[in-house]
Design a protein around this motif. Sequence first.
Motif, short mmCIF file in Angstrom:
data_model
loop_
_atom_site.label_atom_id
_atom_site.label_comp_id
_atom_site.label_asym_id
_atom_site.label_seq_id
_atom_site.Cartn_x
_atom_site.Cartn_y
_atom_site.Cartn_z
N GLY A 134 0.80 -1.22 0.00
CA GLY A 134 0.00 0.00 0.00
C GLY A 134 0.83 1.26 0.00
N GLN A 135 2.07 1.16 0.46
CA GLN A 135 2.98 2.31 0.48
C GLN A 135 4.31 2.00 -0.19
OE1 GLN A 135 2.95 3.02 4.82
NE2 GLN A 135 1.95 4.98 4.38
N ARG A 136 4.82 0.81 0.02
CA ARG A 136 6.12 0.42 -0.50
C ARG A 136 5.97 -0.64 -1.58
NH1 ARG A 136 6.53 1.88 4.94
NH2 ARG A 136 5.06 0.17 5.31
N ARG A 137 6.96 -0.69 -2.51
CA ARG A 137 6.87 -1.62 -3.62
C ARG A 137 8.21 -2.30 -3.88
NH1 ARG A 137 6.34 1.12 -8.21
NH2 ARG A 137 5.17 -0.44 -9.40
N LEU A 138 8.15 -3.60 -4.06
CA LEU A 138 9.30 -4.41 -4.46
C LEU A 138 9.09 -4.89 -5.88
CD1 LEU A 138 11.79 -6.36 -4.14
CD2 LEU A 138 10.16 -8.00 -3.13
N GLY A 139 10.00 -4.55 -6.77
CA GLY A 139 9.91 -5.01 -8.15
C GLY A 139 10.87 -6.16 -8.40
N VAL A 140 10.38 -7.20 -9.07
CA VAL A 140 11.21 -8.36 -9.40
C VAL A 140 11.18 -8.56 -10.91
CG1 VAL A 140 11.59 -10.82 -9.04
CG2 VAL A 140 10.66 -9.43 -7.17
N LEU A 141 12.36 -8.72 -11.50
CA LEU A 141 12.46 -8.98 -12.93
C LEU A 141 13.61 -9.95 -13.17
CD1 LEU A 141 11.57 -8.36 -15.87
CD2 LEU A 141 13.31 -6.57 -15.89
N THR A 142 13.28 -11.20 -13.48
CA THR A 142 14.28 -12.17 -13.94
C THR A 142 13.69 -12.87 -15.16
OG1 THR A 142 13.44 -14.03 -12.61
CG2 THR A 142 15.04 -12.57 -11.56
N ASP A 159 10.67 0.81 -4.38
CA ASP A 159 11.55 1.00 -3.22
C ASP A 159 12.67 -0.03 -3.18
OD1 ASP A 159 9.87 3.05 -1.41
OD2 ASP A 159 8.49 1.63 -2.35
N ALA A 160 12.48 -1.14 -3.86
CA ALA A 160 13.50 -2.19 -3.94
C ALA A 160 13.35 -2.90 -5.27
CB ALA A 160 13.35 -3.19 -2.78
N LEU A 161 14.48 -3.35 -5.82
CA LEU A 161 14.49 -4.05 -7.10
C LEU A 161 15.36 -5.29 -7.02
CD1 LEU A 161 14.94 -1.18 -9.74
CD2 LEU A 161 12.92 -2.62 -9.44
N VAL A 162 14.83 -6.40 -7.51
CA VAL A 162 15.61 -7.61 -7.76
C VAL A 162 15.66 -7.74 -9.28
CG1 VAL A 162 15.75 -10.10 -7.48
CG2 VAL A 162 14.90 -8.68 -5.60
N LEU A 163 16.83 -7.52 -9.86
CA LEU A 163 16.95 -7.32 -11.30
C LEU A 163 17.91 -8.34 -11.91
CD1 LEU A 163 16.33 -5.51 -13.78
CD2 LEU A 163 18.21 -4.02 -13.02
N ARG A 206 14.43 6.15 -9.88
CA ARG A 206 15.12 5.48 -8.77
C ARG A 206 15.12 6.31 -7.50
NH1 ARG A 206 18.49 5.55 -13.04
NH2 ARG A 206 20.06 6.79 -11.93
N SER A 207 14.24 7.31 -7.44
CA SER A 207 14.28 8.25 -6.33
C SER A 207 13.94 7.62 -4.98
CB SER A 207 13.32 9.42 -6.60
OG SER A 207 11.98 8.96 -6.75
N ILE A 213 19.30 -5.50 -6.04
CA ILE A 213 19.89 -6.84 -6.00
C ILE A 213 20.03 -7.37 -7.42
CG2 ILE A 213 19.73 -9.14 -5.02
CD1 ILE A 213 19.58 -7.06 -2.85
N ALA A 214 21.24 -7.79 -7.78
CA ALA A 214 21.46 -8.47 -9.05
C ALA A 214 21.13 -9.95 -8.88
CB ALA A 214 22.91 -8.30 -9.49
N ALA A 215 20.33 -10.49 -9.81
CA ALA A 215 19.80 -11.84 -9.63
C ALA A 215 20.00 -12.70 -10.88
CB ALA A 215 18.31 -11.78 -9.28
N HIS A 216 19.82 -14.00 -10.68
CA HIS A 216 19.86 -15.00 -11.76
C HIS A 216 21.18 -14.95 -12.54
CE1 HIS A 216 18.11 -18.04 -14.28
NE2 HIS A 216 16.89 -17.85 -13.78
#
Length: 257
Positions: A134-142, A159-163, A206-207, A213-216
């Motif tokens: 509702g306020q914060r967001r985690l994005g995941v892309l692999t 707010d966070a990315l797993v890329l 990216r503000s 996080i670098a993934a995969h």
Amino acid sequence: MRFASLGSGSAGNALVVEVNNTRLMLDCGFSIKETTSRLARLNLSPEDLAGVVITHEHDDHAGGAFKFAAAHHIPVWLTYGTLKMAERYFPRQHDLQLNVIDSHTPFSVADVEVYPYPVPHDAREPVQFVFGDGQRRLGVLTDVGRSTVHIEQQLSGCDALVLECNHDSAMLRNGPYAASLKKRVGGEWGHLENAAAADLLARLDRSKLQHLIAAHLSAKNNTPLLAKTALAQTAGCTLDWIGIADQALGFDWRQIS
């Protein structure tokens, strides 16, 4: 809101997102025993999970998901295309709780908001996810061959990315893979290489970014240093600020404040 990885790479993937007392696991490419052991490292048991969401049907993401879910009576969310292609993983006798999702339609599992989005990858109906509280967001892309405008819209402002930083293009080109596999991995329906991941990152807002996080990462066609260097140059940060989702250890809990 916090998140952690059980492991990331071609030998198996799983990630846990927690909002309040709700915990979702993203993908499960490990056996029941291995998944349970890796959850224990995070002080979790299978009974702590409210559900499993699946990105696509490839073995390293879905190979263990259905036996694990059936054994512990955990519901699963996935697209129709993934469902049809993943039936080969189902236990012979099961009472799976399967929830078919649309790749553009958000849904919620208790306290976790889930935003699926389609990606170009060589699977039947692959998606990736943004998770929120509702306020914060985690994005995941692999598991994506190239970026798209829609992907960048979904991941912008997280707010966070797993890329995914799957490979270094020179290492892949000169590495041990057969020519056909090199073409698949490096193609537009394959996996994201370091420079392409950095280019994607450059186009995002990216503000609010607290974690990257670098993934995969490929064990044969990449190194953590190369992945970190590519992302750090774009993010304007030191190398040690970039995290790595390790194949054996994943990464420990990260809090999004």
